[in-house]
Write a protein that holds these residues in place. Structure first.
Motif, PDB file in Angstrom:
ATOM      1  N   GLN A  49       8.587 -23.487  -9.639  1.00  0.00           N
ATOM      2  CA  GLN A  49       8.568 -22.521 -10.733  1.00  0.00           C
ATOM      3  C   GLN A  49       8.690 -21.090 -10.200  1.00  0.00           C
ATOM      4  O   GLN A  49       9.399 -20.258 -10.773  1.00  0.00           O
ATOM      5  CB  GLN A  49       7.282 -22.680 -11.548  1.00  0.00           C
ATOM      6  CG  GLN A  49       7.235 -23.965 -12.364  1.00  0.00           C
ATOM      7  CD  GLN A  49       5.875 -24.210 -12.998  1.00  0.00           C
ATOM      8  OE1 GLN A  49       4.873 -23.601 -12.614  1.00  0.00           O
ATOM      9  NE2 GLN A  49       5.842 -25.119 -13.967  1.00  0.00           N
ATOM     10  N   MET A  50       8.015 -20.806  -9.081  1.00  0.00           N
ATOM     11  CA  MET A  50       8.114 -19.484  -8.458  1.00  0.00           C
ATOM     12  C   MET A  50       9.541 -19.182  -8.025  1.00  0.00           C
ATOM     13  O   MET A  50      10.069 -18.102  -8.274  1.00  0.00           O
ATOM     14  CB  MET A  50       7.201 -19.414  -7.231  1.00  0.00           C
ATOM     15  CG  MET A  50       5.737 -19.206  -7.524  1.00  0.00           C
ATOM     16  SD  MET A  50       4.782 -19.152  -5.972  1.00  0.00           S
ATOM     17  CE  MET A  50       5.608 -17.796  -5.117  1.00  0.00           C
ATOM     18  N   VAL A  51      10.142 -20.151  -7.365  1.00  0.00           N
ATOM     19  CA  VAL A  51      11.500 -19.968  -6.856  1.00  0.00           C
ATOM     20  C   VAL A  51      12.486 -19.805  -8.010  1.00  0.00           C
ATOM     21  O   VAL A  51      13.349 -18.918  -7.988  1.00  0.00           O
ATOM     22  CB  VAL A  51      11.895 -21.156  -5.954  1.00  0.00           C
ATOM     23  CG1 VAL A  51      13.377 -21.111  -5.633  1.00  0.00           C
ATOM     24  CG2 VAL A  51      11.075 -21.141  -4.670  1.00  0.00           C
ATOM     25  N   THR A  52      12.359 -20.634  -9.032  1.00  0.00           N
ATOM     26  CA  THR A  52      13.264 -20.556 -10.178  1.00  0.00           C
ATOM     27  C   THR A  52      13.158 -19.204 -10.866  1.00  0.00           C
ATOM     28  O   THR A  52      14.174 -18.591 -11.228  1.00  0.00           O
ATOM     29  CB  THR A  52      12.953 -21.683 -11.183  1.00  0.00           C
ATOM     30  OG1 THR A  52      13.145 -22.949 -10.545  1.00  0.00           O
ATOM     31  CG2 THR A  52      13.879 -21.592 -12.395  1.00  0.00           C
ATOM     32  N   ALA A  53      11.942 -18.710 -11.019  1.00  0.00           N
ATOM     33  CA  ALA A  53      11.739 -17.396 -11.639  1.00  0.00           C
ATOM     34  C   ALA A  53      12.370 -16.294 -10.794  1.00  0.00           C
ATOM     35  O   ALA A  53      13.002 -15.371 -11.326  1.00  0.00           O
ATOM     36  CB  ALA A  53      10.248 -17.133 -11.827  1.00  0.00           C
TER      37      ALA A  53
END
Length: 224
Positions: A49-53
Motif C-alpha cells: 500500500q505504501m509503495v502503490t501510494a
C-alpha cells in the motif's frame, strides 16, 4: 497493416514491447514491497500500500521512471535488487525476428525508453537486444518522459527524424497517444506486454500480440 514504403524509421519502446514486462512487474509489485516489509518491520500488505501510494504521486512524470528518485524515497538499493533477479530479464520471443526483418528492409531501429539509464544498461547487458538496434535513447537524457511533447521534440532533433515517416511501437496507449500528438504518423500497440498476464484490450490504435504477424508484409516489395 502499414504502408512500409512510407516508413523509414521504427521507434520502439523497451519494457513490455521488446522485453517481457514480467520482470518489471515482479520487481516493482512483488520484490520492492517484500524488501520494504523486511526493512521496516511491517506487513507485506502495508508495504504494498505504501509503495502503490508513492507510485501514484508521480505517475506519468520522469520521477516515476527514475532509479535515483526511488532509492531516495524507499531507502532501497534498487540496482542490487535488480541484479538479484537478472535471470527474469527476457526478450519477447518475437522481438529479434522482427528487429532483424526491419534491418533487412532497411528500416532504422531506434529504442525510445523511459527506463533509467542504469536499468537500460542492465537490460542491454543481460539480453541480446542491443544487437537489434541502431540507436538507443533513455528519456532521462532529454529531461522529459515520453508522455511529454518536449521528449519527442528532443528525439526528432537528435536523430534528424521526419515524424511523418516514423512508426512508434509501445504497450502504453497513453504514450502512443503522446507520440501521435507530437506528429508521429503511425502507431502500433502491443497487447501482451507481460507474458504471465492476460492480453490487454486496446481499441484506439492498431494492435498485435506477435510481431511475426508483420514479417510477411515487411518482406513484400513496395513501390511508390
Amino acid at each position: 497493416m502499414f504502408p512500409w514504403h512510407q516508413i523509414d524509421t521504427v521507434l520502439l519502446d523497451m519494457d513490455g514491447t521488446l522485453l517481457d514486462l514480467h520482470f518489471d512487474n515482479h520487481f516493482w509489485l512483488q520484490l520492492v514491497p517484500e524488501q520494504l516489509s523486511h526493512q521496516q518491520g511491517i506487513s507485506h500488505q502495508q508495504a504494498s500500500q505504501m509503495v502503490t501510494a508513492a507510485y501514484h504521486k508521480v505517475v506519468g512524470t520522469l520521477e516515476w521512471y527514475c532509479f535515483d528518485y526511488w532509492e531516495q524515497q524507499l531507502g532501497l538499493d534498487l540496482l542490487t535488487l535488480h541484479y538479484s533477479i537478472v535471470e527474469r530479464i527476457q526478450m519477447r520471443q518475437d522481438s529479434m525476428p522482427f528487429l532483424q526483418a526491419l534491418a533487412y528492409a532497411n528500416k532504422r531501429r531506434i529504442l525510445l525508453t523511459n527506463a533509467h539509464p542504469k536499468s537500460l544498461a542492465l537490460k542491454l547487458e543481460h539480453t541480446e537486444l542491443a544487437m537489434g538496434l541502431d540507436e538507443k535513447l533513455s528519456s532521462h537524457e532529454s529531461g522529459y518522459p515520453k508522455e511529454h511533447p518536449e521528449f519527442w521534440r528532443y528525439a526528432f532533433e537528435k536523430y534528424q527524424l521526419d515524424p511523418t515517416r516514423c512508426l512508434f511501437i509501445d504497450d502504453s496507449p497513453a504514450i502512443l497517444a503522446a507520440s501521435k500528438l507530437a506528429g508521429v504518423e503511425y502507431q502500433l500497440a502491443i497487447t501482451n506486454p507481460d507474458s504471465q498476464k492476460p492480453h490487454n484490450v486496446i481499441s484506439d490504435f492498431p494492435a498485435i500480440d506477435d510481431y511475426r504477424q508483420l514479417l510477411q508484409d515487411l518482406k513484400t516489395p513496395y513501390t511508390n
